[in-house]
Design an enzyme around this catalytic site. Sequence first.
Site, PDB file in Angstrom:
ATOM      1  CD  GLU A 189      34.945 -11.751  19.168  1.00  0.00           C
ATOM      2  OE1 GLU A 189      35.261 -11.778  17.977  1.00  0.00           O
ATOM      3  OE2 GLU A 189      35.100 -10.730  19.879  1.00  0.00           O
TER       4      GLU A 189
ATOM      5  NE  ARG B  78      30.611 -11.997  12.637  1.00  0.00           N
ATOM      6  CZ  ARG B  78      31.584 -12.487  13.396  1.00  0.00           C
ATOM      7  NH1 ARG B  78      31.557 -12.347  14.692  1.00  0.00           N
ATOM      8  NH2 ARG B  78      32.588 -13.127  12.854  1.00  0.00           N
ATOM      9  CG  HIS B  79      32.708  -7.131  10.625  1.00  0.00           C
ATOM     10  ND1 HIS B  79      32.250  -8.384  10.309  1.00  0.00           N
ATOM     11  CD2 HIS B  79      33.884  -7.296  11.298  1.00  0.00           C
ATOM     12  CE1 HIS B  79      33.116  -9.282  10.765  1.00  0.00           C
ATOM     13  NE2 HIS B  79      34.106  -8.662  11.365  1.00  0.00           N
TER      14      HIS B  79
ATOM     15  NE  ARG C 161      39.626  -3.020  15.663  1.00  0.00           N
ATOM     16  CZ  ARG C 161      39.218  -3.960  16.507  1.00  0.00           C
ATOM     17  NH1 ARG C 161      38.577  -5.009  16.053  1.00  0.00           N
ATOM     18  NH2 ARG C 161      39.455  -3.859  17.802  1.00  0.00           N
TER      19      ARG C 161
ATOM     20  NE  ARG D  69      30.761  -7.902  16.477  1.00  0.00           N
ATOM     21  CZ  ARG D  69      31.817  -8.598  16.086  1.00  0.00           C
ATOM     22  NH1 ARG D  69      32.278  -9.596  16.830  1.00  0.00           N
ATOM     23  NH2 ARG D  69      32.424  -8.310  14.946  1.00  0.00           N
TER      24      ARG D  69
ATOM     25  CD  GLU E 250      38.392  -6.027  10.235  1.00  0.00           C
ATOM     26  OE1 GLU E 250      37.761  -7.018   9.848  1.00  0.00           O
ATOM     27  OE2 GLU E 250      38.572  -5.753  11.438  1.00  0.00           O
TER      28      GLU E 250
ATOM     29  CB  SER F 203      38.747 -11.010  21.420  1.00  0.00           C
ATOM     30  OG  SER F 203      39.730 -11.952  21.114  1.00  0.00           O
TER      31      SER F 203
END
Lengths: 520, 520
Positions: free
Chosen positions: B443, B300-301, B292, B494, B294, B446
């Site tokens: 989370e 948490r990323h 990712r 996670r 991002e 998903s």
Amino acid sequence: VSSCFRASEEEQQAQSKKALKKQQKEAEKAAKKAEKQAKLVSVPVVFDVFSLRLSLSLSWIEADRALVRVQDLTPEKAEQQIWVRARIHTSRAKGKQCFLVLRHQQFTVQALLAVGDRASKQMVKFAANLTKESIIDVEAVVKKVEQKIESCSQQDVELHVERIFVISQSEARLPLQLEDAVRSCSLSTPKQTGYVTCLLTMRLPSQTTTSQAIFRLQSGVCQLFRDTLINKGFVEIQTPKIISAASEGGANVFTVSYFKTSAYLAQSPQLYKQMCICADFDKVFCVGPVFRAEDSNTHRHLTEFVGLDIEMAFNYHYHEVIDSITDTMVQIFKGLRDRFQTEIQTVNKQYPSEPFKFLEPTLRLEYKEAVAMLRAAGVEMGDEEDLSTPNEKLLGRLVKEKYDTDFFVLDKYPLAVRPFYTMPDPNNAKYSNSYDMFMRGEEILSGAQRVHDAQLLTERAMHHGIDLEKIKAYIDSFRYGAPPHAGGGIGLERVTMLYLGLHNVRQTSMFPRDPKRLTP
Amino acid sequence: VSSCFRASEEEQQAQSKKALKKQQKEAEKAAKKAEKQAKLVSVPVVFDVFSLRLSLSLSWIEADRALVRVQDLTPEKAEQQIWVRARIHTSRAKGKQCFLVLRHQQFTVQALLAVGDRASKQMVKFAANLTKESIIDVEAVVKKVEQKIESCSQQDVELHVERIFVISQSEARLPLQLEDAVRSCSLSTPKQTGYVTCLLTMRLPSQTTTSQAIFRLQSGVCQLFRDTLINKGFVEIQTPKIISAASEGGANVFTVSYFKTSAYLAQSPQLYKQMCICADFDKVFCVGPVFRAEDSNTHRHLTEFVGLDIEMAFNYHYHEVIDSITDTMVQIFKGLRDRFQTEIQTVNKQYPSEPFKFLEPTLRLEYKEAVAMLRAAGVEMGDEEDLSTPNEKLLGRLVKEKYDTDFFVLDKYPLAVRPFYTMPDPNNAKYSNSYDMFMRGEEILSGAQRVHDAQLLTERAMHHGIDLEKIKAYIDSFRYGAPPHAGGGIGLERVTMLYLGLHNVRQTSMFPRDPKRLTP
């Protein structure tokens, strides 16, 4: 009730209103029962904001019915009324009858609809017009047959169909005919690539029975690999694929743009495995993608493949590591032989091959011996010369003749032909504590004892003319106490290919990547 | 015989020549015996072309001796003479004595050298001067102690050392003091990042006892995930990481240069999982890196993490899939609780946390109910508004209070906040057949039922304003018969973080990747 209820709608029209009412009442009863029995099942309400197609995806009234798998359709089920979900593999109408072959995964069964008590003329016509590859639910009675049905995997029974629901309709024109993709390839045309072409052309590479079998067996290879290692006390690790520096000097690496800088895709998890050994994990393995930006367009090279990697600290001798790896391979071979016979036979139908042979314990030859065997067979080569691919194949044949095994280890490679981090042989400066493993004459693993001493590693890198700055992080890993260790990496697709006697690694990669192929 | 034989060389000098000769003879005898007993062991010949350092890595004369693991040093072994291989964790000289703490993985034991019958003055001095983190073999007698040694994991015994071999010497200056890296963090400073900083600074992120425990437990998560799914009939698949088109419109994707063209790193294996479902694999899973791009710098990323992905065709209702996933999670939680207590306790020593609680069967709440709970707690939000991260955490606390569970499923998200391929809820156009799963209010998964009908998928994509050309391959996958299916993706790091009650995902990634970190 739902748009997929087509066949029985037509039937219903032929029935009296009274019978219809009764049937509806029963359906409502069944729905209530189903709701009670299984929390899962909700009564379907077709909500047509998004069109009736939605109803395809949702709960049905008769959702408490069990589905029998095609592979479980055997004479023991004779005379039972059952439900089956499968695809239409082939369909052939003949007067008042319609013959379907239904397929699920590797398994096929014949199904018959005939105009009579159970099926109307319309229903038979409806069935005959269903497109191939559509997924249907059929309600049918299982019937024993007198003559084996040679064209199906379930040869002793057929289905007498009473109702058909369409679960998912296929478009009429398929990208290729699935039957074409599974034609038998005889041993006389080992390099036949028609199948591969088919396989790669289609959107659904795994829809053929052969592919189903190949990839189920491949899943087994991974499982057996890990289970064996976990039993041996190995720990699974996860290593990064985006790395800041190319590990072996920068050749054949893919570059990634990483925010405002550049990075590379890892060619091997080796550095990370070794760092875990330096951090006292003792025995580690990992399973993950490995990237090679080599412009090799051969039957055995991919630009992205799955590496099964092992690294292990040993107590006294790197042969402890070789023994762990070969035993793991033997457990894989045994597990495949004992648990995946159906898959092996399915693949053999299209690609006949000799069963894979192996010895216990695994045969370990020294490089010197291999050179002697090759020379005796007429090959001219130097002591410290690397093996060419044709010579590897020839060696495989010679070993098979002499020892009757398709799997062996070649130990003590010449130091000159191995990477700088390979531990030299302390007994002979020409050789090294390194090894390759072969299946059917092709390399599946390359490994070695690694130099775990920073100073010796520096000397060896300098001897290879490697820029020390570029491998500083690697060398520094060994400065704070490092246990002696060895390891190796196995190519998953090659193991599957060679175990099954296939001839192209693209057959054992679901979505192969090579210099010319990036899709699907 | 070998350069690592330092301590006993010194001892030997103190002994008479006669004793030395006798010892050598015994050594030769032992060597012959060893060679006979184990094919593995070869007699060491120090070959000094590459310097004596080579001998560090090779067979020793006494290679038939067994090594006892530190964790197995218990009172049952009292008075036994044994060999142990471990690192020097700490070392403290005190007059004629030297106290060492020896460490292997998560386990430590005290070792004592005292000038006397067994050890010379020189040997004690030699031991006292060994650098921390060096790996040594010690021959010692196991002794019960009267008072528990609180500072070691092996509290009931200590080792009285008779001989020391150096296997690998550490450099004197370590990048940080390992004891600093394992100091206890109290619950009052949950966001303390000192440990993380230490962890990331060091070359050997996993050398601390805490890290050993974290990553052994993480290996367990993977194993339990796969074993449970294989028992349920799932097939493991391998999906490509280099892809030709960005799956979700092209945002947050890393670009790779691929020979003469460009490619991308896969953000998810979803398309490939779905293609396998379309190819009748029924139930598939995969474990692999997910990328990712991002620019998220949170606790948490990560830009690269390990995805545990599931996709499954269902018979009648997507809740069948939810139930399969939640049962898999429950099997993981149970397996960790029952098989990894040592690891959990080791981590808790540094990072105290409440034991992880879960229910059987798993609690499933509808989104509506969650919104109602949040509103009752004073949160103002719309029916179709997505949950913010703080609201997710608050919901986690509310659910814990009301239901006493750290794990639950939130089902039926508003259609508006989910991707275009999410199946709408047939009963209510505002909602969808989609779900998230939460651990301790964060989370971890998903997922959704996917639209498996090409025409509905086209409509949904258009509604989202997506360029149909870019997702043509995806849509075409569903044209040749597709079973209804659902799935989801779990972030491994996670799960490990939240199960253990840790506060930064970098603690559960051996080699974390974020926008600012690419090494080691």
